[in-house]
Design a protein around this motif. Structure first.
Motif, PDB file in Angstrom:
ATOM      1  N   ASN A 122       0.839  -1.203   0.000  1.00 36.60           N
ATOM      2  CA  ASN A 122       0.000   0.000   0.000  1.00 36.60           C
ATOM      3  C   ASN A 122       0.875   1.255   0.000  1.00 36.60           C
ATOM      4  OD1 ASN A 122      -2.318  -1.580   0.094  1.00 36.60           O
ATOM      5  ND2 ASN A 122      -2.336  -1.620   2.348  1.00 36.60           N
ATOM      6  N   ALA A 123       0.424   2.249  -0.715  1.00 39.21           N
ATOM      7  CA  ALA A 123       1.166   3.502  -0.767  1.00 39.21           C
ATOM      8  C   ALA A 123       1.158   4.163   0.612  1.00 39.21           C
ATOM      9  CB  ALA A 123       0.557   4.439  -1.798  1.00 39.21           C
ATOM     10  N   SER A 124       2.340   4.543   1.044  1.00 40.90           N
ATOM     11  CA  SER A 124       2.450   5.167   2.361  1.00 40.90           C
ATOM     12  C   SER A 124       1.908   6.594   2.315  1.00 40.90           C
ATOM     13  CB  SER A 124       3.911   5.176   2.812  1.00 40.90           C
ATOM     14  OG  SER A 124       4.052   5.869   4.031  1.00 40.90           O
ATOM     15  N   MET A 125       1.067   6.898   3.297  1.00 42.10           N
ATOM     16  CA  MET A 125       0.496   8.237   3.364  1.00 42.10           C
ATOM     17  C   MET A 125       1.528   9.254   3.811  1.00 42.10           C
ATOM     18  SD  MET A 125      -3.219   7.294   5.020  1.00 42.10           S
ATOM     19  CE  MET A 125      -3.745   9.000   4.955  1.00 42.10           C
ATOM     20  N   SER A 126       2.578   8.775   4.462  1.00 38.48           N
ATOM     21  CA  SER A 126       3.612   9.700   4.936  1.00 38.48           C
ATOM     22  C   SER A 126       4.751   9.868   3.948  1.00 38.48           C
ATOM     23  CB  SER A 126       4.167   9.197   6.274  1.00 38.48           C
ATOM     24  OG  SER A 126       4.753   7.910   6.119  1.00 38.48           O
ATOM     25  N   ALA A 127       4.755   9.078   2.874  1.00 38.55           N
ATOM     26  CA  ALA A 127       5.842   9.190   1.896  1.00 38.55           C
ATOM     27  C   ALA A 127       5.691  10.474   1.104  1.00 38.55           C
ATOM     28  CB  ALA A 127       5.835   7.986   0.974  1.00 38.55           C
ATOM     29  N   SER A 128       6.832  11.042   0.760  1.00 33.86           N
ATOM     30  CA  SER A 128       6.806  12.271  -0.043  1.00 33.86           C
ATOM     31  C   SER A 128       6.509  11.927  -1.492  1.00 33.86           C
ATOM     32  CB  SER A 128       8.147  12.990   0.061  1.00 33.86           C
ATOM     33  OG  SER A 128       9.182  12.178  -0.481  1.00 33.86           O
ATOM     34  N   ASP A 129       6.203  12.981  -2.257  1.00 34.47           N
ATOM     35  CA  ASP A 129       5.937  12.768  -3.675  1.00 34.47           C
ATOM     36  C   ASP A 129       7.159  12.198  -4.390  1.00 34.47           C
ATOM     37  OD1 ASP A 129       3.397  13.704  -3.287  1.00 34.47           O
ATOM     38  OD2 ASP A 129       3.861  15.760  -3.937  1.00 34.47           O
ATOM     39  N   GLN A 130       8.326  12.652  -3.981  1.00 34.74           N
ATOM     40  CA  GLN A 130       9.546  12.141  -4.600  1.00 34.74           C
ATOM     41  C   GLN A 130       9.714  10.640  -4.315  1.00 34.74           C
ATOM     42  OE1 GLN A 130       9.295  14.878  -2.825  1.00 34.74           O
ATOM     43  NE2 GLN A 130       9.895  16.543  -4.255  1.00 34.74           N
ATOM     44  N   GLU A 219       2.857  -4.366 -10.844  1.00 33.99           N
ATOM     45  CA  GLU A 219       3.092  -2.944 -11.107  1.00 33.99           C
ATOM     46  C   GLU A 219       1.774  -2.217 -11.356  1.00 33.99           C
ATOM     47  OE1 GLU A 219       5.347  -0.003 -14.322  1.00 33.99           O
ATOM     48  OE2 GLU A 219       5.119  -2.152 -14.703  1.00 33.99           O
ATOM     49  N   ARG A 220       0.882  -2.851 -12.083  1.00 29.50           N
ATOM     50  CA  ARG A 220      -0.407  -2.234 -12.380  1.00 29.50           C
ATOM     51  C   ARG A 220      -1.217  -2.027 -11.107  1.00 29.50           C
ATOM     52  NH1 ARG A 220      -3.368  -5.444 -16.869  1.00 29.50           N
ATOM     53  NH2 ARG A 220      -1.433  -4.782 -17.891  1.00 29.50           N
ATOM     54  N   ALA A 221      -1.205  -3.030 -10.248  1.00 28.00           N
ATOM     55  CA  ALA A 221      -1.956  -2.909  -8.999  1.00 28.00           C
ATOM     56  C   ALA A 221      -1.342  -1.844  -8.094  1.00 28.00           C
ATOM     57  CB  ALA A 221      -1.996  -4.257  -8.286  1.00 28.00           C
ATOM     58  N   GLN A 226      -1.150   3.726  -5.797  1.00 23.95           N
ATOM     59  CA  GLN A 226      -0.449   5.005  -5.683  1.00 23.95           C
ATOM     60  C   GLN A 226      -1.274   6.124  -6.305  1.00 23.95           C
ATOM     61  OE1 GLN A 226       3.672   4.934  -6.848  1.00 23.95           O
ATOM     62  NE2 GLN A 226       3.696   7.119  -7.350  1.00 23.95           N
ATOM     63  N   GLY A 227      -2.001   5.838  -7.380  1.00 23.47           N
ATOM     64  CA  GLY A 227      -2.857   6.856  -7.978  1.00 23.47           C
ATOM     65  C   GLY A 227      -3.945   7.313  -7.019  1.00 23.47           C
ATOM     66  N   ARG A 228      -4.518   6.389  -6.263  1.00 16.95           N
ATOM     67  CA  ARG A 228      -5.533   6.793  -5.280  1.00 16.95           C
ATOM     68  C   ARG A 228      -4.937   7.692  -4.207  1.00 16.95           C
ATOM     69  NH1 ARG A 228      -7.377   1.423  -6.261  1.00 16.95           N
ATOM     70  NH2 ARG A 228      -6.068   0.614  -4.572  1.00 16.95           N
ATOM     71  N   GLU A 229      -3.722   7.354  -3.777  1.00 19.69           N
ATOM     72  CA  GLU A 229      -3.082   8.176  -2.757  1.00 19.69           C
ATOM     73  C   GLU A 229      -2.777   9.571  -3.300  1.00 19.69           C
ATOM     74  OE1 GLU A 229      -1.290   9.649   0.635  1.00 19.69           O
ATOM     75  OE2 GLU A 229      -2.668   7.975   0.347  1.00 19.69           O
ATOM     76  N   GLN A 230      -2.288   9.634  -4.501  1.00 20.03           N
ATOM     77  CA  GLN A 230      -1.999  10.953  -5.072  1.00 20.03           C
ATOM     78  C   GLN A 230      -3.284  11.751  -5.300  1.00 20.03           C
ATOM     79  OE1 GLN A 230       0.312   9.822  -8.514  1.00 20.03           O
ATOM     80  NE2 GLN A 230       2.277  10.097  -7.425  1.00 20.03           N
ATOM     81  N   ARG A 231      -4.352  11.072  -5.694  1.00 19.45           N
ATOM     82  CA  ARG A 231      -5.629  11.797  -5.847  1.00 19.45           C
ATOM     83  C   ARG A 231      -6.145  12.287  -4.507  1.00 19.45           C
ATOM     84  NH1 ARG A 231      -8.015   8.122  -8.200  1.00 19.45           N
ATOM     85  NH2 ARG A 231      -9.269   7.234  -6.506  1.00 19.45           N
TER      86      ARG A 231
END
Length: 253
Positions: A122-130, A219-221, A226-231
């Protein structure tokens, strides 16, 4: 004178009148023998000789059969003067080397688990955009590496086809020309070994293709997560617009 002649005539007549049986006989020498022919004894001797000859012929036939049996046993125990084991092992080793050269995420359970925990989780909510961009790039590189590895394994297996064809032709020729049971069995065993090597190549291709496909789907999953986190970050309200005083002419009153 006449009397003497009469006596002589009488003596001659008396001599001539002696029976033939009283005359002397010619005696056969003692060393001579009479040959007596016995038909019954002759037939028995011929039958005995025939039986003896038949026994000798039977013994000769038995010896010939034993010699043929020993020759057949020697042929059955003769080893096949051809071995494809070394070439088959070399083909398997080449395929193993290609699998062992897998890039980035190798065929290792522990390494796969670590990669999916750190990179494909799962994409970390605390990770930076970089950091999110770096993880996405790492996943893309894993996918490209998996696809390249699959194509390399496929190329290696295709390269083994010519070797397998030559070995199959040689083994079939050895099997057809086998002089005994052992040679035929050994040729058959080597043909089975060739089939096992071909199955190993097929298994390697399936594994490499499956790995590449799995990395692509992973990678697709991960990209969707990550797209949901960025949105979410884009839609999260921020400080908003704060109005302030603007001076268009700093020197004006």
């Amino acid at each position: 004178m006449i009397f003497r002649r009469s006596r002589a005539a009488l003596l001659a007549a008396s001599i001539l009148s002696v029976p033939v049986a009283m005359s002397p006989l010619m005696v056969q020498p003692a060393s001579a023998q009479w040959i007596v022919y016995d038909p019954t004894n002759y037939v028995q001797n011929v039958l005995s000789a025939a039986r003896a000859l038949e026994q000798i012929n039977n013994q000769i036939t038995s010896l010939q059969n034993e010699a043929t049996m020993l020759i057949n046993q020697a042929r059955n125990l003769a080893s096949l003067p051809y071995s494809s084991l070394q070439r088959l092992q070399q083909s398997v080793q080449r395929t193993q080397q290609l699998l062992g050269q897998a890039q980035r995420i190798a065929y290792d359970v522990q390494q796969i688990d670590q990669a999916f925990t750190s990179t494909y989780g799962n994409a970390s909510m605390s990770a930076s955009d970089q950091q999110l961009v770096a993880q996405a790039r790492e996943r893309w590189q894993n996918t490209v590496g998996g696809l390249q590895d699959a194509m390399r394994v496929q190329a290696g297996v295709v390269g083994n086809i010519d070797t397998n064809r030559a070995e199959m032709s040689a083994l079939i020729g050895q099997s057809q020309g086998a002089t005994g049971a052992l040679q035929a069995a050994q040729a058959g065993n080597q043909l089975l070994a060739l089939q096992a090597q071909q199955l190993a190549d097929l298994t390697a291709v399936v594994a490499a293709n499956g790995r590449a496909q799995a990395l692509t789907e992973a990678e697709r999953a991960a990209a969707a997560e990550q797209g949901r986190e960025q949105r979410r970050r884009f839609l999260t309200p921020g400080s908003g617009y704060q109005p302030g005083n603007a001076r268009m002419f700093p020197n004006g009153n």
